[in-house]
Design a protein around this motif. Structure first.
Motif, PDB file in Angstrom:
ATOM      1  N   LEU A  88       0.940  -1.375  -0.192  1.00  0.00           N
ATOM      2  CA  LEU A  88      -0.009   0.445   0.005  1.00  0.00           C
ATOM      3  C   LEU A  88       0.960   0.852  -0.039  1.00  0.00           C
ATOM      4  O   LEU A  88       1.412   1.907   1.445  1.00  0.00           O
TER       5      LEU A  88
ATOM      6  N   ARG B 127       0.222   5.189  -0.046  1.00  0.00           N
ATOM      7  CA  ARG B 127      -0.594   5.764   0.654  1.00  0.00           C
ATOM      8  C   ARG B 127       0.133   7.277  -0.399  1.00  0.00           C
ATOM      9  O   ARG B 127       0.851   7.875   0.302  1.00  0.00           O
TER      10      ARG B 127
ATOM     11  N   ARG C 212      -2.415   2.543  -4.341  1.00  0.00           N
ATOM     12  CA  ARG C 212      -3.024   3.983  -3.989  1.00  0.00           C
ATOM     13  C   ARG C 212      -3.426   5.221  -5.029  1.00  0.00           C
ATOM     14  O   ARG C 212      -2.397   6.016  -4.234  1.00  0.00           O
TER      15      ARG C 212
ATOM     16  N   ASP D  20      -6.724   8.650  -1.992  1.00  0.00           N
ATOM     17  CA  ASP D  20      -7.447   9.121  -1.575  1.00  0.00           C
ATOM     18  C   ASP D  20      -7.310  10.061  -0.343  1.00  0.00           C
ATOM     19  O   ASP D  20      -7.269  10.149   1.006  1.00  0.00           O
TER      20      ASP D  20
ATOM     21  N   LYS E 283      -8.905  11.899   5.503  1.00  0.00           N
ATOM     22  CA  LYS E 283      -7.226  12.634   4.908  1.00  0.00           C
ATOM     23  C   LYS E 283      -8.242  14.078   3.605  1.00  0.00           C
ATOM     24  O   LYS E 283      -8.216  13.513   2.451  1.00  0.00           O
TER      25      LYS E 283
ATOM     26  N   MET F 121      -8.896  -1.945  -3.786  1.00  0.00           N
ATOM     27  CA  MET F 121      -9.712  -1.925  -2.714  1.00  0.00           C
ATOM     28  C   MET F 121     -11.018  -2.451  -2.176  1.00  0.00           C
ATOM     29  O   MET F 121     -11.664  -1.905  -2.897  1.00  0.00           O
TER      30      MET F 121
ATOM     31  N   GLU G 188     -13.060  -1.821   1.017  1.00  0.00           N
ATOM     32  CA  GLU G 188     -13.516  -1.274   2.016  1.00  0.00           C
ATOM     33  C   GLU G 188     -14.850  -0.748   2.747  1.00  0.00           C
ATOM     34  O   GLU G 188     -14.919  -0.284   3.272  1.00  0.00           O
TER      35      GLU G 188
ATOM     36  N   GLY H  16      -9.433  -2.969   2.533  1.00  0.00           N
ATOM     37  CA  GLY H  16      -8.386  -2.053   3.706  1.00  0.00           C
ATOM     38  C   GLY H  16      -9.456  -2.191   5.382  1.00  0.00           C
ATOM     39  O   GLY H  16     -10.840  -1.487   4.881  1.00  0.00           O
ATOM     40  N   THR H  17      -8.979  -2.853   5.652  1.00  0.00           N
ATOM     41  CA  THR H  17      -9.781  -3.367   7.547  1.00  0.00           C
ATOM     42  C   THR H  17     -10.089  -2.130   7.960  1.00  0.00           C
ATOM     43  O   THR H  17     -10.849  -2.101   8.442  1.00  0.00           O
ATOM     44  N   ASN H  18      -9.312  -0.829   7.826  1.00  0.00           N
ATOM     45  CA  ASN H  18      -9.356   0.216   8.599  1.00  0.00           C
ATOM     46  C   ASN H  18     -10.430   1.069   8.068  1.00  0.00           C
ATOM     47  O   ASN H  18     -12.155   0.719   8.947  1.00  0.00           O
ATOM     48  N   ASP H  19     -11.187   0.675   7.412  1.00  0.00           N
ATOM     49  CA  ASP H  19     -12.625   1.848   6.289  1.00  0.00           C
ATOM     50  C   ASP H  19     -13.012   0.627   6.372  1.00  0.00           C
ATOM     51  O   ASP H  19     -14.791   0.691   6.890  1.00  0.00           O
TER      52      ASP H  19
ATOM     53  N   ARG I 194     -14.156   5.764  12.916  1.00  0.00           N
ATOM     54  CA  ARG I 194     -12.794   5.055  12.368  1.00  0.00           C
ATOM     55  C   ARG I 194     -11.906   6.240  13.892  1.00  0.00           C
ATOM     56  O   ARG I 194     -10.595   5.461  14.383  1.00  0.00           O
TER      57      ARG I 194
ATOM     58  N   CYS J  93      -4.657  -4.446   3.575  1.00  0.00           N
ATOM     59  CA  CYS J  93      -3.496  -3.355   3.592  1.00  0.00           C
ATOM     60  C   CYS J  93      -3.579  -2.647   5.086  1.00  0.00           C
ATOM     61  O   CYS J  93      -3.020  -1.628   5.278  1.00  0.00           O
ATOM     62  N   GLY J  94      -5.419  -2.963   5.702  1.00  0.00           N
ATOM     63  CA  GLY J  94      -5.377  -2.257   7.121  1.00  0.00           C
ATOM     64  C   GLY J  94      -4.346  -2.619   7.599  1.00  0.00           C
ATOM     65  O   GLY J  94      -3.779  -3.474   8.073  1.00  0.00           O
TER      66      GLY J  94
HETATM   67  C1  PEP Z   1      -7.922   0.516   5.280  1.00  0.00           C
HETATM   68  O1  PEP Z   1      -9.160   1.857   4.727  1.00  0.00           O
HETATM   69  O2  PEP Z   1      -8.156  -0.236   5.980  1.00  0.00           O
HETATM   70  C2  PEP Z   1      -6.490   1.338   4.410  1.00  0.00           C
HETATM   71  C3  PEP Z   1      -5.261   0.409   4.320  1.00  0.00           C
HETATM   72  O3  PEP Z   1      -6.704   2.780   4.539  1.00  0.00           O
HETATM   73  P1  PEP Z   1      -6.264   4.261   4.557  1.00  0.00           P
HETATM   74  O4  PEP Z   1      -6.055   3.724   5.703  1.00  0.00           O
HETATM   75  O5  PEP Z   1      -5.721   5.247   4.131  1.00  0.00           O
HETATM   76  O6  PEP Z   1      -7.806   4.753   5.030  1.00  0.00           O
END
Ligand code: PEP
Ligand code: MG
Length: 555
Positions: free
Chosen positions: A285, A287, A323, A326, A331, A415, A417, A438-441, A451, A488-489
């Motif tokens: 990833l 960014r 990527r 974003d 962001k 991704m 997400e 993207g596990t974060n989103d 988040r 990639c989270g």
């Molecule tokens: C995610 O959302 O998991 C991710 C890897 O992207 P970002 O943290 O940059 O939103």
């Protein structure tokens, strides 16, 4: 005290809190002695210049050249004699020193902003100078990173990119923040710098300067006044983990040889050359916001091409997943993001930004393709994959893939997400050469939980069975169509969760470089079947905590 451990390691030392900017009192009397007040202002500016120089030197000593440059620029601003003369003149006109400095700096800020380009990007640095000089004049503690003269555990409500840009890795032993979760800026930076850290630790608000603490970034506990034997036990446990990590090297694989690519996440604050020197299989990833942040306009095609080319060349033929921009929500970019969007996380963000600004995506794809061509023309190799953030449907994925391929990019994916993308995994995977979760989103949108809100950290826990079920759907679709599925989270860097993800069908894991060794070791001691059994255990758990505990107990 408990929080979310985000970078494993044990730090022991005295607390030093991040200083808050002093409030400037609205009415201050005119100085009795304007000459003495003007001298005080000049001395405060010059002292700020000296202190910022010393910080720049310390940052340089620790290889943080980017931070050193910001500090150099701030020191130069503090020493600017035109600024000092202007502030002194305002004092002579009867203004208190604090107001004179604030007004003079505000004038400079407006000029920089009006100049645009690089100078406009430096405007925010002036605020750092102002806050420092104002505190000196008011006789209150300095804002920003503390400088107690010895190593310390940094405690703050939260850290912004401006705070961490100049963080001295030689002085900061550990980081503890009251706010933030596993995916906050603080967490990402702490991991990239390898500093033991705990975020979302509300109780830390009561910690005061000088209190001795132990920070255990593996399990998220903070101990006050730890006894020597407790320190020793915690350190031994961490050393054992390190020893296990040191016993394994090279490409990621399970005990029975099933390959799992181990990749790193790169963004603002990480040095590509340092990351490339590590035992990693590439970048999972990149960014690219790092090229757009703190700017008043988008980077030019040439600037982008140069930056991508350096990164591709540094990884010398290893895979690099870029990527595309974003922007939006967590962001925001001043020149792109609509400040009046009622709900930015659900708005025109990520790939959707290209609906309004197709030229930006076009420039970026062109620059990535040109960088590949340039590296290859130099006789080098570049295995560049490109993916878009915030794709919700297979149709969107197909549209992005067509755009990227039209620019000559060979390997194109998206991704995952948005829950809709996971639920339509079969169709989404068909439209792509690969996908990356993207596990974060994906957590944020699955659980309707911001988040960035530490109160919601429990819902955002990647061990949530519902999240794992979505990952399983994507893994199964990838396996059926022989298409790579990455994660990639931040979840990818958890050594206990990594075997579970592999058991769910994930074929690559991308994380902060500091997490790679632990994840490699965690995979090397388990067969693929064992990973599948752990995945079944985690999926069947009643909740996140039960899943984590059951997998830990299964070993
Ligand atoms: C995610 O959302 O998991 C991710 C890897 O992207 P970002 O943290 O940059 O939103
Ligand atoms: Mg994301």
């Amino acid at each position: 005290m408990r929080g979310v451990g985000v970078c494993a390691g044990v730090a022991v030392g005295p607390v030093a809190r991040l200083g808050l900017p002093a409030a400037v009192p609205a009415d201050l009397p005119a100085p009795d002695d304007v000459t003495a007040e003007a001298t005080r202002v000049r001395e405060a500016l010059s002292a700020a210049g000296d202190a910022l120089d010393a910080r720049a030197a310390a940052a340089r000593e620790h290889g943080r050249d980017e931070a050193a440059q910001i500090l150099d620029a701030q020191a130069m601003m503090a020493r600017d004699f035109v600024l000092a003369d202007r502030a002194a003149a305002l004092v002579t006109e009867g203004n208190a020193g604090v107001h004179a400095v604030s007004t003079a700096l505000a004038g400079f800020r407006a000029q920089l902003e009006a100049a645009g380009g690089y100078l406009a990007e430096r405007a925010a640095d002036l605020d750092g100078v102002r806050d420092r000089v104002v505190s000196t004049l008011l006789g209150v503690p300095l804002p920003g990173l503390p400088d107690p003269g010895h190593p310390y555990v940094l405690v703050a409500e939260d850290l912004t990119p401006a705070d961490t840009a100049t963080l001295d890795t030689g002085a900061v032993l550990g980081i503890v923040t009251a706010a933030g979760g596993a995916t906050s800026h603080t967490a990402i930076i702490a991991k990239s710098l390898g500093i033991p850290a705990i975020v979302g630790c509300r109780a830390s608000e009561s910690l005061t300067d000088g209190t001795a603490v132990l920070v255990d970034g593996a399990d998220g506990t903070l101990l006050i006044d730890p006894q020597d034997d407790v320190v020793a036990t915690r350190r031994e446990a961490f050393a054992a983990r390190r020893a296990l990590a040191a016993a394994h090297s090279g490409p990621g694989r399970t005990k029975d040889g099933h390959p799992v690519k181990l990749l790193v996440n790169l963004g603002a604050g990480e040095d590509p050359a340092t990351a490339a020197a590590g035992d990693v299989e590439g970048v999972g990833l990149l960014r690219t916001e790092l090229l757009y942040l703190d700017r008043a306009t988008a980077p030019t095609f040439d600037e982008q091409t140069k930056a991508y080319r350096e990164i591709f060349a540094a990884f010398g033929g290893r895979k690099v997943v870029v990527r595309t921009l974003d922007a939006g929500a967590d962001k925001p970019l001043p020149f792109l993001t609509d400040p009046d969007e009622p709900n930015p996380a659900l708005g025109v963000r990520g790939w959707r930004t290209s609906w309004r600004h197709p030229d930006l995506l076009d420039d970026q794809l062109r620059a990535i393709a040109a960088a590949v061509t340039a590296v290859e023309a130099d006789g080098g190799a570049a295995d560049v994959w490109v993916m878009a953030p915030m794709i919700a449907t297979a149709g969107e994925a197909a549209r992005f893939a067509a755009d990227a391929k039209a620019h000559g990019l060979r390997t194109v994916g998206t991704m995952v997400e948005v829950p809709a993308a996971a639920l339509a995994a079969d169709a989404l995977v068909s439209a792509c050469d690969f996908v990356s979760i993207g596990t974060n989103d994906l957590s944020q949108y699955t659980f309707a939980a911001d988040r960035l809100q530490s109160e919601l950290a429990g819902l955002l826990d990647p061990w949530q069975p519902a999240l794992l079920r979505l990952i399983q759907m994507v893994g199964a679709a990838g396996a059926a169509q022989d298409t790579p599925v990455g994660v990639c989270g931040e979840a990818a860097g958890d050594p206990l969760l990594a075997p579970v993800l592999v058991g769910l069908g994930v074929t690559s894991l991308s994380m902060a470089s500091g997490s790679v060794a632990d994840v490699r070791a965690a995979l090397a001691i388990r067969t693929l079947d064992e990973c599948r059994a752990l995945a079944a255990t985690a999926l069947a758990a009643a909740d996140a905590a039960a899943g984590r505990a059951a997998v830990a107990a299964a070993g």
